[in-house]
Scaffold this motif. Sequence first.
Motif, short mmCIF file in Angstrom:
data_model
loop_
_atom_site.label_atom_id
_atom_site.label_comp_id
_atom_site.label_asym_id
_atom_site.label_seq_id
_atom_site.Cartn_x
_atom_site.Cartn_y
_atom_site.Cartn_z
N LYS A 203 0.83 -1.21 0.00
CA LYS A 203 0.00 0.00 0.00
C LYS A 203 0.86 1.25 0.00
CE LYS A 203 -2.91 -0.51 3.44
NZ LYS A 203 -3.60 -1.67 3.95
N GLN A 204 1.90 1.24 0.81
CA GLN A 204 2.76 2.42 0.89
C GLN A 204 3.41 2.71 -0.46
OE1 GLN A 204 3.46 4.46 3.42
NE2 GLN A 204 2.22 3.44 4.94
N THR A 205 3.91 1.65 -1.10
CA THR A 205 4.60 1.92 -2.36
C THR A 205 3.62 2.38 -3.43
OG1 THR A 205 4.44 -0.42 -2.89
CG2 THR A 205 6.48 0.35 -1.98
N GLN A 206 2.40 1.86 -3.37
CA GLN A 206 1.44 2.32 -4.36
C GLN A 206 1.06 3.76 -4.12
OE1 GLN A 206 -1.68 -0.49 -4.18
NE2 GLN A 206 -0.73 -1.80 -5.72
N ARG A 207 0.99 4.13 -2.87
CA ARG A 207 0.64 5.51 -2.55
C ARG A 207 1.67 6.47 -3.11
NH1 ARG A 207 1.88 8.91 1.58
NH2 ARG A 207 3.20 7.31 2.51
N ILE A 208 2.93 6.13 -2.94
CA ILE A 208 3.96 7.04 -3.42
C ILE A 208 4.20 6.86 -4.90
CG2 ILE A 208 6.32 7.81 -3.05
CD1 ILE A 208 6.20 6.84 -0.31
N GLY A 209 3.93 5.66 -5.38
CA GLY A 209 4.06 5.48 -6.82
C GLY A 209 5.47 5.14 -7.27
N PHE A 210 6.20 4.38 -6.44
CA PHE A 210 7.55 4.04 -6.84
C PHE A 210 7.61 3.22 -8.11
CE2 PHE A 210 10.09 5.94 -3.88
CZ PHE A 210 9.78 5.64 -2.56
N SER A 211 6.59 2.40 -8.33
CA SER A 211 6.68 1.50 -9.48
C SER A 211 6.65 2.24 -10.78
CB SER A 211 5.53 0.51 -9.47
OG SER A 211 5.29 0.08 -8.17
N ASN A 212 6.29 3.53 -10.75
CA ASN A 212 6.19 4.23 -12.01
C ASN A 212 7.44 5.01 -12.36
OD1 ASN A 212 3.52 3.44 -12.37
ND2 ASN A 212 2.87 4.97 -10.90
N LEU A 213 8.46 4.85 -11.57
CA LEU A 213 9.69 5.56 -11.87
C LEU A 213 10.38 4.93 -13.06
CD1 LEU A 213 11.40 6.16 -8.46
CD2 LEU A 213 10.53 7.85 -10.01
N LYS A 214 11.02 5.74 -13.86
CA LYS A 214 11.78 5.17 -14.97
C LYS A 214 13.28 5.29 -14.75
CE LYS A 214 8.59 5.25 -18.77
NZ LYS A 214 7.51 5.13 -17.89
N ASP A 215 13.71 6.28 -13.97
CA ASP A 215 15.14 6.46 -13.77
C ASP A 215 15.46 6.28 -12.30
OD1 ASP A 215 14.84 9.13 -16.01
OD2 ASP A 215 15.78 7.21 -16.42
N THR A 216 16.73 6.10 -12.05
CA THR A 216 17.16 5.96 -10.67
C THR A 216 16.96 7.26 -9.93
OG1 THR A 216 18.93 4.70 -11.63
CG2 THR A 216 19.06 5.13 -9.31
N MET A 217 16.52 7.15 -8.71
CA MET A 217 16.32 8.34 -7.91
C MET A 217 17.19 8.25 -6.67
SD MET A 217 12.73 9.91 -6.80
CE MET A 217 12.53 8.89 -5.39
N TYR A 218 17.91 9.29 -6.38
CA TYR A 218 18.88 9.19 -5.29
C TYR A 218 18.75 10.43 -4.42
CZ TYR A 218 23.53 8.57 -3.16
OH TYR A 218 24.58 8.40 -2.30
N PHE A 219 18.24 10.24 -3.21
CA PHE A 219 18.24 11.31 -2.23
C PHE A 219 19.53 11.19 -1.45
CE2 PHE A 219 13.83 12.69 -2.19
CZ PHE A 219 13.19 11.62 -2.77
N GLN A 220 20.28 12.27 -1.40
CA GLN A 220 21.60 12.09 -0.78
C GLN A 220 21.64 12.44 0.68
OE1 GLN A 220 24.93 13.11 -3.25
NE2 GLN A 220 23.57 13.29 -4.98
N GLN A 221 20.74 13.23 1.15
CA GLN A 221 20.75 13.49 2.59
C GLN A 221 19.36 13.87 3.06
OE1 GLN A 221 23.18 16.78 3.53
NE2 GLN A 221 22.80 17.82 1.63
N ALA A 222 19.12 13.59 4.33
CA ALA A 222 17.87 13.97 4.98
C ALA A 222 16.67 13.44 4.22
CB ALA A 222 17.77 15.48 5.14
N ALA A 223 16.71 12.17 3.87
CA ALA A 223 15.59 11.62 3.10
C ALA A 223 14.38 11.39 3.97
CB ALA A 223 16.01 10.31 2.44
N ASP A 224 14.59 11.24 5.28
CA ASP A 224 13.42 10.85 6.08
C ASP A 224 12.46 11.99 6.27
OD1 ASP A 224 14.98 11.03 9.37
OD2 ASP A 224 15.11 12.29 7.61
N SER A 225 12.90 13.20 6.02
CA SER A 225 11.96 14.29 6.20
C SER A 225 10.93 14.30 5.08
CB SER A 225 12.70 15.62 6.23
OG SER A 225 13.45 15.74 5.04
N GLU A 226 11.27 13.69 3.96
CA GLU A 226 10.36 13.78 2.83
C GLU A 226 9.51 12.54 2.65
OE1 GLU A 226 12.07 15.51 -0.57
OE2 GLU A 226 13.88 16.11 0.46
N LEU A 227 9.97 11.41 3.11
CA LEU A 227 9.21 10.18 2.91
C LEU A 227 8.91 9.61 4.28
CD1 LEU A 227 11.14 8.44 0.05
CD2 LEU A 227 8.86 9.25 -0.06
#
Lengths: 292, 290
Positions: A203-227
């Motif tokens: 459910k969580q992944t569907q909510r955020i929609g990770f499966s629809n990404l086409k390219d690599t996504m890289y948060f380099q710092q402080a990722a927990d504030s956004e997800l």
Amino acid sequence: MSMGNGAFSLYPLIPLTSHAKYRFPSKFAINKSSSLARICCSQNNTPQQQLNLSVLRFTLGIPGLDESYLPRYIGYAFGALLVLNHFVGSDSSSVTPAQLRTETLGLSLAAFSAVVPYLGKFLKGATPTDQKSIPEGAEQIFVMSQDIADNMKEDLAWGSYVLLRNTNSISVLISVKDALCARGYWNTPKDLSKENVSDWFRKQTQRIGFSNLKDTMYFQQAADSELKEMVPVGTRSLLVQPIPEAPERSSSQTENSKGFVLLASSIDYAFTDRDKAWIAAIANKFRGGAVP
Amino acid sequence: MEAGILRRLVVPLNPPRCRFTSRRRSIRASLNPQGGYQGPKPKREWVADWVSANDGVVRSLPIYVGGVSLLAVLFNRTISGIAPVADASSSQSRADLLTLGLAVTNILNGLVWLSIRPKSISVVNPDGVECRRIYHNLPASVISELLWAWESLSDVTCCRSLVVIYDGICILQIGFADVSDSNGGEPMAVDANKLMKGSLYNGVAKSGSQSYLANLSLYPGKSELPFLPSNTQAVILQPLGDKGIAIVGGDTIRGFTTSDQAWITLIGEKLDATLAKVVNTMSLTVEEKS
């Protein structure tokens, strides 16, 4: 009866100390040429096949002091002394322009020295100096969808094990079409039963929609504030690697991704370019498709 | 004394051939008619990207800054008419000393950075022909796993040849191979039995762990690997359980980093598990038939 089948799914918890870096207190120069004997010996000293990726560093032998930050401490200390010297060392009326010039130069040098360790982190050859820390409140779990083929189960177990062990990540989530595998430290709600945990992830992944990404996504710092809800508190870097669809299936339509691999780590800038290349190679394993 | 970070092996971290499939600043998330990605997008890391792109400039920056400041302090002292004596009696001298201390710190730090720059070693193109031989009697899933291993190794590391031998059979020979004189221009075949009797295989099988020949030309056991191109620079011998070996040949001296070695070990374990299952099922079928 197959013998090697259960090997990887039986590694439930991975000790995080497998990434501990060893410090050898030494004030002498290290011989940089690598010889065959040195490399072989450094891998033979543990009974299991655990590779200790040890890094030799100069150290003053003071525990807790990170020497790469020494210019920063020196910058702060000397900068403070310069200011002290200006106000206390002489009367304000007798400060000469020459002294002011020197002090300006000194203060800008102090500021530069303070910034230098930050720049040094991004140079090639720099290793991350923070140790991985275990986030509070998260517990180690290993969840996998049950209704998938044995082959897939083994691949998922091996893939998640390898990613946790060989990269700086503390949590991994692999989602391939219907199959899902989560391993490591996650903040799952406490009252969920085992079967519902994988549904919660889905459910969580569907909510955020990770499966629809086409390219690599890289948060380099402080990722927990956004997800916030999904990743454990204290996550600093996050990498999402989509699993591409097998080439011959996507000829008629635009390339959809078959799933994704998500890695979370508790240190900043956790994944180097080479790490990302290997993570993409592991993601390719789940691509499936016929033998080319 | 300045302290710094030193890598144990001076290895090229970014070989000139760009083979990485993903880049550092990929942040685009494309929209999809069925919903698309709704999550947050990462910010661009300007400083990190700039420093990585201008590695050489940034490395020499502290030395120049420190050196220029050193000269500036002395120059300032001379043109202000103060005698160049290093005593701490006047506040001007104290300020000068502190600034000199900072300049020296920067120079030393710059020297440490320069000393840890990864040495770029040139790639040596292997001297042979491409080949692709897979043992015929394998199920499709095993073949696709072997080919996945080859693709990963050749994309990410400096590997140009891969040979997998298991249970006395050459399961896979892929990538570059040396040309066999007796067979025209054909790639040389792997004599699995001869290899398994040799010292290289036995040494690796006895120790049970990976062996990294970082500069193959210095190693006398090179003669046991005639199927690899003669100018292969580095070789990793990875035992697959106690029945097999994977031979990974690279085109750069010390081209495999410690992280590559770790990954190759784990891939070796996976291949061992897969091939062990195949061998078991094959021997079971033989027993049923007989």
